[in-house]
Design a protein around this motif. Structure first.
Motif, PDB file in Angstrom:
ATOM      1  N   VAL A   1       0.844  -1.201   0.000  1.00 39.13           N
ATOM      2  CA  VAL A   1       0.000   0.000   0.000  1.00 39.13           C
ATOM      3  C   VAL A   1       0.878   1.250   0.000  1.00 39.13           C
ATOM      4  O   VAL A   1       1.756   1.416   0.850  1.00 39.13           O
ATOM      5  CB  VAL A   1      -0.931   0.007   1.229  1.00 39.13           C
ATOM      6  CG1 VAL A   1      -1.685   1.337   1.315  1.00 39.13           C
ATOM      7  CG2 VAL A   1      -1.902  -1.151   1.157  1.00 39.13           C
ATOM      8  N   GLY A   2       0.645   2.110  -0.978  1.00 38.64           N
ATOM      9  CA  GLY A   2       1.382   3.359  -1.045  1.00 38.64           C
ATOM     10  C   GLY A   2       2.827   3.220  -1.467  1.00 38.64           C
ATOM     11  O   GLY A   2       3.575   4.203  -1.431  1.00 38.64           O
ATOM     12  N   ALA A   3       3.228   2.028  -1.883  1.00 40.26           N
ATOM     13  CA  ALA A   3       4.618   1.835  -2.303  1.00 40.26           C
ATOM     14  C   ALA A   3       4.860   2.529  -3.642  1.00 40.26           C
ATOM     15  O   ALA A   3       3.948   2.688  -4.450  1.00 40.26           O
ATOM     16  CB  ALA A   3       4.939   0.354  -2.410  1.00 40.26           C
ATOM     17  N   ARG A   4       6.118   2.918  -3.856  1.00 42.04           N
ATOM     18  CA  ARG A   4       6.506   3.498  -5.138  1.00 42.04           C
ATOM     19  C   ARG A   4       7.655   2.684  -5.696  1.00 42.04           C
ATOM     20  O   ARG A   4       8.740   2.640  -5.103  1.00 42.04           O
ATOM     21  CB  ARG A   4       6.910   4.965  -4.982  1.00 42.04           C
ATOM     22  CG  ARG A   4       7.165   5.631  -6.322  1.00 42.04           C
ATOM     23  CD  ARG A   4       7.484   7.105  -6.193  1.00 42.04           C
ATOM     24  NE  ARG A   4       7.633   7.699  -7.517  1.00 42.04           N
ATOM     25  CZ  ARG A   4       6.674   8.305  -8.192  1.00 42.04           C
ATOM     26  NH1 ARG A   4       5.468   8.417  -7.657  1.00 42.04           N
ATOM     27  NH2 ARG A   4       6.890   8.801  -9.393  1.00 42.04           N
ATOM     28  N   LEU A   5       7.406   2.051  -6.828  1.00 39.86           N
ATOM     29  CA  LEU A   5       8.374   1.146  -7.449  1.00 39.86           C
ATOM     30  C   LEU A   5       8.791   1.758  -8.773  1.00 39.86           C
ATOM     31  O   LEU A   5       8.146   1.560  -9.811  1.00 39.86           O
ATOM     32  CB  LEU A   5       7.753  -0.238  -7.635  1.00 39.86           C
ATOM     33  CG  LEU A   5       7.063  -0.822  -6.384  1.00 39.86           C
ATOM     34  CD1 LEU A   5       6.412  -2.155  -6.713  1.00 39.86           C
ATOM     35  CD2 LEU A   5       8.044  -0.962  -5.234  1.00 39.86           C
ATOM     36  N   ASN A   6       9.878   2.502  -8.754  1.00 38.70           N
ATOM     37  CA  ASN A   6      10.275   3.275  -9.930  1.00 38.70           C
ATOM     38  C   ASN A   6      10.902   2.424 -11.025  1.00 38.70           C
ATOM     39  O   ASN A   6      11.047   2.891 -12.153  1.00 38.70           O
ATOM     40  CB  ASN A   6      11.241   4.386  -9.522  1.00 38.70           C
ATOM     41  CG  ASN A   6      10.559   5.469  -8.702  1.00 38.70           C
ATOM     42  OD1 ASN A   6       9.352   5.684  -8.826  1.00 38.70           O
ATOM     43  ND2 ASN A   6      11.307   6.144  -7.855  1.00 38.70           N
ATOM     44  N   GLY A   7      11.303   1.222 -10.708  1.00 38.72           N
ATOM     45  CA  GLY A   7      11.884   0.350 -11.718  1.00 38.72           C
ATOM     46  C   GLY A   7      10.999  -0.813 -12.094  1.00 38.72           C
ATOM     47  O   GLY A   7      11.453  -1.764 -12.740  1.00 38.72           O
ATOM     48  N   GLY A   8       9.735  -0.772 -11.703  1.00 36.85           N
ATOM     49  CA  GLY A   8       8.797  -1.828 -12.068  1.00 36.85           C
ATOM     50  C   GLY A   8       8.630  -2.873 -10.977  1.00 36.85           C
ATOM     51  O   GLY A   8       9.377  -2.924  -9.994  1.00 36.85           O
ATOM     52  N   LEU A   9       7.613  -3.710 -11.175  1.00 35.33           N
ATOM     53  CA  LEU A   9       7.296  -4.825 -10.279  1.00 35.33           C
ATOM     54  C   LEU A   9       7.299  -6.088 -11.116  1.00 35.33           C
ATOM     55  O   LEU A   9       6.512  -6.229 -12.048  1.00 35.33           O
ATOM     56  CB  LEU A   9       5.921  -4.606  -9.624  1.00 35.33           C
ATOM     57  CG  LEU A   9       5.361  -5.740  -8.768  1.00 35.33           C
ATOM     58  CD1 LEU A   9       6.270  -6.023  -7.590  1.00 35.33           C
ATOM     59  CD2 LEU A   9       3.953  -5.404  -8.289  1.00 35.33           C
ATOM     60  N   TRP A  10       8.184  -7.035 -10.772  1.00 38.31           N
ATOM     61  CA  TRP A  10       8.397  -8.217 -11.599  1.00 38.31           C
ATOM     62  C   TRP A  10       8.098  -9.458 -10.786  1.00 38.31           C
ATOM     63  O   TRP A  10       8.900  -9.870  -9.943  1.00 38.31           O
ATOM     64  CB  TRP A  10       9.831  -8.225 -12.135  1.00 38.31           C
ATOM     65  CG  TRP A  10      10.211  -6.932 -12.756  1.00 38.31           C
ATOM     66  CD1 TRP A  10      10.777  -5.851 -12.148  1.00 38.31           C
ATOM     67  CD2 TRP A  10       9.994  -6.543 -14.127  1.00 38.31           C
ATOM     68  NE1 TRP A  10      10.936  -4.813 -13.033  1.00 38.31           N
ATOM     69  CE2 TRP A  10      10.480  -5.209 -14.259  1.00 38.31           C
ATOM     70  CE3 TRP A  10       9.462  -7.191 -15.240  1.00 38.31           C
ATOM     71  CZ2 TRP A  10      10.425  -4.519 -15.460  1.00 38.31           C
ATOM     72  CZ3 TRP A  10       9.424  -6.501 -16.437  1.00 38.31           C
ATOM     73  CH2 TRP A  10       9.899  -5.189 -16.545  1.00 38.31           C
ATOM     74  N   LEU A  11       6.920 -10.050 -11.040  1.00 35.86           N
ATOM     75  CA  LEU A  11       6.460 -11.215 -10.283  1.00 35.86           C
ATOM     76  C   LEU A  11       6.174 -12.392 -11.207  1.00 35.86           C
ATOM     77  O   LEU A  11       5.263 -13.181 -10.951  1.00 35.86           O
ATOM     78  CB  LEU A  11       5.204 -10.863  -9.478  1.00 35.86           C
ATOM     79  CG  LEU A  11       5.413  -9.967  -8.255  1.00 35.86           C
ATOM     80  CD1 LEU A  11       4.100  -9.373  -7.794  1.00 35.86           C
ATOM     81  CD2 LEU A  11       6.061 -10.742  -7.132  1.00 35.86           C
ATOM     82  N   GLU A  12       6.926 -12.540 -12.283  1.00 33.23           N
ATOM     83  CA  GLU A  12       6.698 -13.652 -13.193  1.00 33.23           C
ATOM     84  C   GLU A  12       6.884 -14.983 -12.461  1.00 33.23           C
ATOM     85  O   GLU A  12       7.827 -15.166 -11.700  1.00 33.23           O
ATOM     86  CB  GLU A  12       7.661 -13.601 -14.383  1.00 33.23           C
ATOM     87  CG  GLU A  12       7.532 -12.371 -15.244  1.00 33.23           C
ATOM     88  CD  GLU A  12       8.612 -11.365 -14.954  1.00 33.23           C
ATOM     89  OE1 GLU A  12       8.841 -11.085 -13.754  1.00 33.23           O
ATOM     90  OE2 GLU A  12       9.240 -10.866 -15.910  1.00 33.23           O
ATOM     91  N   GLU A  13       5.936 -15.905 -12.701  1.00 33.70           N
ATOM     92  CA  GLU A  13       5.965 -17.261 -12.157  1.00 33.70           C
ATOM     93  C   GLU A  13       5.943 -17.288 -10.637  1.00 33.70           C
ATOM     94  O   GLU A  13       6.269 -18.290 -10.013  1.00 33.70           O
ATOM     95  CB  GLU A  13       7.179 -18.034 -12.680  1.00 33.70           C
ATOM     96  CG  GLU A  13       7.187 -18.171 -14.199  1.00 33.70           C
ATOM     97  CD  GLU A  13       8.372 -18.955 -14.706  1.00 33.70           C
ATOM     98  OE1 GLU A  13       9.285 -19.256 -13.910  1.00 33.70           O
ATOM     99  OE2 GLU A  13       8.396 -19.270 -15.914  1.00 33.70           O
TER     100      GLU A  13
END
Length: 483
Positions: free
Chosen positions: A191-203
């Motif tokens: 909640v409220g996080a800022r991920l400036n390089g993306g979120l990568w949850l493959e598999e």
């Protein structure tokens, strides 16, 4: 500071290797138990990280340890860590505490530990927990990770369903959050996080059945939020999130984990592209209400039975036929006008006015099902006669059929003359037209009076003419002023 007394052989080796950053290898795998030759006290590691040992010019000091059994709590909370920590294939008896610390690069990969607390941590480098098995919660609220967060292949398990497997509200990650192939049993809170390089949850596998598998409310993701080939059991909540790139559920599995729950709650979201193309039908409700999405790519084969689309706006749709899209916007249990208006606007925008009119017609038919009985009757009549004004040719078709029937009837059973000597010549066709048109146009209706059973036909034609005229006027007015 000189080497403190009472160090074990393993600790002495670590102390001596620290000034040059040399890796100390005590084993190739995490120890199953407290092997005396591999035991290192956590307080010794903390002392090194906090500057207890003199450094050597020309080298980069660091704690680099492999295969150790670490006893005690590794606690540097609130401290300033000037050196890299790299633990590989280690087993930690107690949770790690880096809360409110300022650190450089932290790498605890392929380790086993009962938890990690990095609340308020500020790291100039990256934090890596890749490959580790964590039997407890990972806490990173308000953490600031300049070099990124890596949790590739990490396994996190919490004992209670109400606990968070990853608790990272308000976290800032500059480079990217990489958690490919991770397994988290328990909720993920971003909640409220800022991920400036993306979120990568493959598999990845996120499991919290009947609860929140991932809570990303108000989260901001630059670049991509990637859930491709992931399995989520529980609700993914992205309410009011902003994805400045692609949000992908390609070949993933979305399952709410309990009847009547949401599989994807993405209302009030802003997103450049949404790829909702999982590997199988979504189990649970999908909510996209009041979201703004530039491009939606999905397929009817995988749509859930219920979707909330009221208020959703988009610029482009990919996937599914016209009939599929009508089914798509009608999957809400509550009828709303806006999804129909939005779909009609989109078809109009791509130059297909015919399909846009069909959507408007479907909207009015859908609203008819919610009307009171009298309203349903009148709306049904409007639909049959003029298609609510979107099919005015229906009125002319009905008119032509009735003219043909009337011509046949009054040719076989001619009406009697009302005023002999003043009558115009009788024409069954013209007489039928005079009955159907609400105003006396040709003078036939006033000059002839139908006889017997044909009288009822005349009455029916007069009434039908008024109904057709009223329906046509009402339908046209509704088209010109649809709301």
């Amino acid at each position: 500071m000189a080497e403190p007394p009472g160090l074990s052989n393993a600790e002495r080796r670590l102390w001596a290797a620290f000034p040059t950053g040399t890796v100390v290898v005590l084993g190739d795998e995490p120890p199953a138990g407290p092997d005396p030759d591999r035991i290192v006290r956590a307080e010794v590691i903390a002392q090194l990280l906090l500057g207890a040992c003199e450094t050597r010019s020309g080298f980069v000091p660091a704690v680099r340890l492999t295969g150790a059994y670490i006893i005690g709590e590794l606690d540097v909370s609130g401290g300033t860590v000037e050196y890299e920590l790299r633990l590989t294939h280690c087993r930690l008896a107690e949770a790690v505490d880096f809360s409110n610390a300022q650190a450089r690069q932290l790498r605890l990969s392929d380790c086993r530990m009962p938890g990690f607390d990095g609340g308020g941590l500020r790291a100039d480098g990256y934090l890596s927990l890749s490959g580790s098995v964590i039997e407890g919660s990972v806490r990173l609220p308000r953490a600031q990770l300049t070099g990124g967060l890596r949790m590739n292949g990490t396994k996190i398990t919490v004992s209670e369903p109400v606990d968070w497997g990853l608790f990272a509200g308000g976290m800032l990650v500059e480079v990217g959050f990489f958690a490919r192939g991770c397994e988290i049993t328990g909720g993920v809170r971003l909640v409220g996080a800022r991920l400036n390089g993306g979120l990568w949850l493959e598999e990845a596998v996120l499991s919290n059945p009947g609860r929140l598998a991932l809570d990303g409310q108000n989260m901001v993701v630059e670049d991509t939020a990637e859930f491709s080939r992931a399995t989520t059991i529980g609700t993914i909540r992205l309410r009011s999130a902003r994805i400045n790139g692609l949000l992908s559920f390609s070949r993933s599995r979305l399952d709410a984990g309990a009847p009547g729950r949401m599989a994807l709650h993405a209302s009030h979201m802003q997103c450049e592209e949404l790829l909702l193309w999982p590997a199988e039908k979504i189990q649970g409700t999908v909510a996209l209400s009041y979201s703004r999405i530039n491009l939606i790519m999905d397929h009817p084969e995988f749509w859930p039975d219920e979707m909330w689309l009221n208020g959703l706006t988009y610029e482009t749709l990919r996937g599914g036929t016209f009939k599929d899209r009508l089914s798509w916007i009608s999957r809400d249990r509550e009828f709303h006008l806006q999804p129909y208006e939005q779909l009609s606007t989109w078809y109009h925008g791509i130059g297909d006015d015919e399909l846009a009119r069909k959507v408007q017609l479907a909207k009015l038919r859908g609203r008819r099902r919610k009307a009171h009985p009298v309203g349903r009757v009148w709306n049904t009549l409007l639909d049959w006669t003029v298609g609510y004004g979107y099919r005015p040719w229906l009125a002319f078709a009905w008119f032509g059929v009735l003219v043909g029937i009337g011509t046949i009837v009054f040719s076989a059973n001619r009406p009697r003359v009302i005023k002999p000597g003043e009558r115009p010549d009788f024409h069954a066709f013209v007489y039928t037209l005079d009955l159907l048109i609400p105003i006396d146009t040709f003078g036939q209706q006033q000059a002839y009076d139908p006889q017997g059973w044909s009288r009822w036909m005349a009455y029916a034609l007069v009434a039908t003419g008024w109904i057709l005229a009223t329906a046509l006027i009402t339908g046209v007015a509704r088209v010109l002023r649809p709301n």
